[in-house]
Design an enzyme around this catalytic site. Structure first.
Site, PDB file in Angstrom:
ATOM      1  N   GLU A 209      44.397  42.760  36.557  1.00 29.48           N
ATOM      2  CA  GLU A 209      43.115  41.703  36.378  1.00 29.48           C
ATOM      3  C   GLU A 209      41.771  42.706  36.903  1.00 29.48           C
ATOM      4  O   GLU A 209      41.659  43.255  37.499  1.00 29.48           O
ATOM      5  CB  GLU A 209      43.530  40.871  37.046  1.00 29.48           C
ATOM      6  CG  GLU A 209      42.561  39.007  36.090  1.00 29.48           C
ATOM      7  CD  GLU A 209      41.019  39.468  36.606  1.00 29.48           C
ATOM      8  OE1 GLU A 209      40.038  39.392  35.678  1.00 29.48           O
ATOM      9  OE2 GLU A 209      40.894  39.108  38.026  1.00 29.48           O
ATOM     10  N   HIS A 210      41.001  42.249  35.542  1.00 32.79           N
ATOM     11  CA  HIS A 210      39.667  43.521  35.638  1.00 32.79           C
ATOM     12  C   HIS A 210      38.553  42.805  36.572  1.00 32.79           C
ATOM     13  O   HIS A 210      37.651  43.266  37.739  1.00 32.79           O
ATOM     14  CB  HIS A 210      39.425  43.799  34.155  1.00 32.79           C
ATOM     15  CG  HIS A 210      38.713  44.774  33.819  1.00 32.79           C
ATOM     16  ND1 HIS A 210      38.198  45.869  34.838  1.00 32.79           N
ATOM     17  CD2 HIS A 210      38.817  45.541  32.700  1.00 32.79           C
ATOM     18  CE1 HIS A 210      37.851  46.542  34.668  1.00 32.79           C
ATOM     19  NE2 HIS A 210      38.665  46.962  33.097  1.00 32.79           N
ATOM     20  N   SER A 211      38.539  41.505  36.845  1.00 29.26           N
ATOM     21  CA  SER A 211      37.100  41.117  37.543  1.00 29.26           C
ATOM     22  C   SER A 211      36.963  41.543  39.267  1.00 29.26           C
ATOM     23  O   SER A 211      38.664  41.232  39.245  1.00 29.26           O
ATOM     24  CB  SER A 211      37.166  39.620  38.124  1.00 29.26           C
ATOM     25  OG  SER A 211      38.062  39.242  38.825  1.00 29.26           O
TER      26      SER A 211
END
Length: 419
Positions: free
Chosen positions: A335-337
């Site tokens: 997941e990129h955040s």
């Protein structure tokens, strides 16, 4: 069934806080990194003018472009000055004033599903040995080495990165473990948990969630053998239960973020049991998915399994999610955040290089003997299945997202060009 058989054969830091009292070199260059300055207003406006030139047929000589430049200049003399002063005030005391805007705009306020639209994946290089072809041996080896990498971050013994002899910011490494994105309407949040208070991972097998403690009472990482034992017991437990009892809650993390936020709140409102289980998933070091009925062999199949899998044997809100198929094929989804690909790529490269050096000798018990463990009836207290109370509202949400996930995935194409 997997078995094991015997074979012959110092720095001060300006903006990083750590829970470890031991300080290695991981953040030693942080103070040398230049802060991100707020650009001069005139520079910002000039760059904006240059960026829009391609939209005008006659370029800089286009009358419409010249007229619009006058509007831009007028903005700079009036509202622009006010906004610039507010931005300068906001940036005071911050090393990177843009980070908060970027995190919110690009990720936390992004409402489409994180998978397949913003998460990223790596497919692991195949290992043509006994460990690489065995799902549980490889899962155990991956887990063991990932935990060793985590330890290097905790005690800051991991070497900082240099790019062309220039220091690279290591700030995001602290967000890799015991971290999770939490769905909230309009803007999600990201929560970091104390690793020493949450010495466990989440194992997903047959769409069921298990909490597995990966450190012993002395805070030492469990041996590959003990990790293997627990993973085998988890897999057997998950496969021994009727599929009709399973509600694949992982699919909810594939939903539009506002939709998932409502389902998340529905779960919490339904039962305190759900809230405890959700918190355990969020606080866990990372997630390991055992894809027991998946056998990806082609590049395309491996890519799809890494990118989205079946949507149910996953929890897409974690920055580190490892999965191992029944044939030993493995990969990573992030997941990129709060977490770009550079730190996780380094972790994956290191882990794969390390497990390529492992063999069955690394799975011996401390007494030097091998044990046949697949028939063991000894109770394994290192793990427990997470419990969920499901009401009709949640059941309906799951059914809806299963349909939506299939629609989304079927709209994706992967094309390969081999040279």
């Amino acid at each position: 069934m997997s078995t094991i058989t015997k074979t012959t054969t110092i720095s001060k830091r300006s903006f990083h806080t750590t829970l470890s009292t031991k300080k290695g070199d991981l953040y030693k260059y942080q103070d040398e990194l230049p802060p991100l300055p707020v650009p001069d207003l005139a520079q910002t406006l000039n760059l904006y003018k240059k960026s829009i030139i391609p939209y005008y047929p006659n370029g800089e000589n286009d009358e419409n472009f010249k007229n619009y430049c006058k509007i831009i200049d007028n903005f700079g003399e009036n509202e622009g000055k006010i906004l610039q002063s507010k931005l300068l005030e906001f940036s005071k005391g911050k090393r990177n004033w843009l980070a908060e805007f970027w995190d919110n705009y690009a990720y936390l306020e992004y409402r489409d599903s994180v998978t397949p639209f913003s998460s990223y994946f790596f497919s692991h290089k195949e290992l043509n040995n006994e460990i690489g072809k065995d799902q549980l041996l490889k899962s155990s080896a991956l887990t063991f080495k990932i935990l060793q990498f985590m330890k290097q971050i905790e005690d800051e013994s991991l070497e900082p990165e240099l790019i062309k002899n220039s220091p690279f910011c290591m700030e995001s490494f602290k967000w890799m473990f015991n971290n999770s994105r939490i769905p909230i309407a309009n803007r999600d949040k990201n929560i970091q948990f104390n690793p020493k208070e949450n010495r466990f991972m989440i194992v997903i097998s047959n769409d069921r969630f298990y909490k597995l403690y990966h450190h012993d009472e002395n805070d030492n990482i469990l041996s590959p053998f003990k990790i293997y034992t627990s993973l085998l017991n988890i897999k057997n437990d998950s496969l021994s239960k009727s599929s009709s009892e399973i509600v694949p809650l992982g699919i909810l993390t594939s939903a539009n973020r506002d939709v998932w936020a409502k389902s998340y709140q529905d779960l919490i409102d339904c039962s305190p049991v759900n809230e405890i289980s959700l918190n355990d998933i969020s606080a866990s070091s990372f997630v390991l998915c055992l894809d027991n009925d998946t056998f990806p062999n082609t590049i395309k199949d491996k890519s799809r399994n890494c990118w989205h899998g079946n949507g149910t044997n996953r929890w897409f809100d974690k920055p580190i999610e490892i999965f191992v198929a029944a044939n030993g094929s493995s990969g990573f989804l992030g997941e990129h955040s709060k977490m770009d690909g550079t730190p996780t790529l380094r972790m994956n490269d290191w882990v794969i290089s390390q497990i390529s050096k492992m063999n069955l000798e690394d799975f011996k018990e401390s007494d030097g003997n091998y044990k046949i463990i697949f028939n063991s009836t000894e109770k394994d207290s290192r793990f427990k299945e997470l419990q969920f109370d499901i009401n009709p509202t949640i059941q309906k949400s799951v059914e809806t997202e299963l349909i939506q996930f299939d629609k989304t995935i079927n709209s994706l194409d992967i094309h390969l060009t081999l040279k």
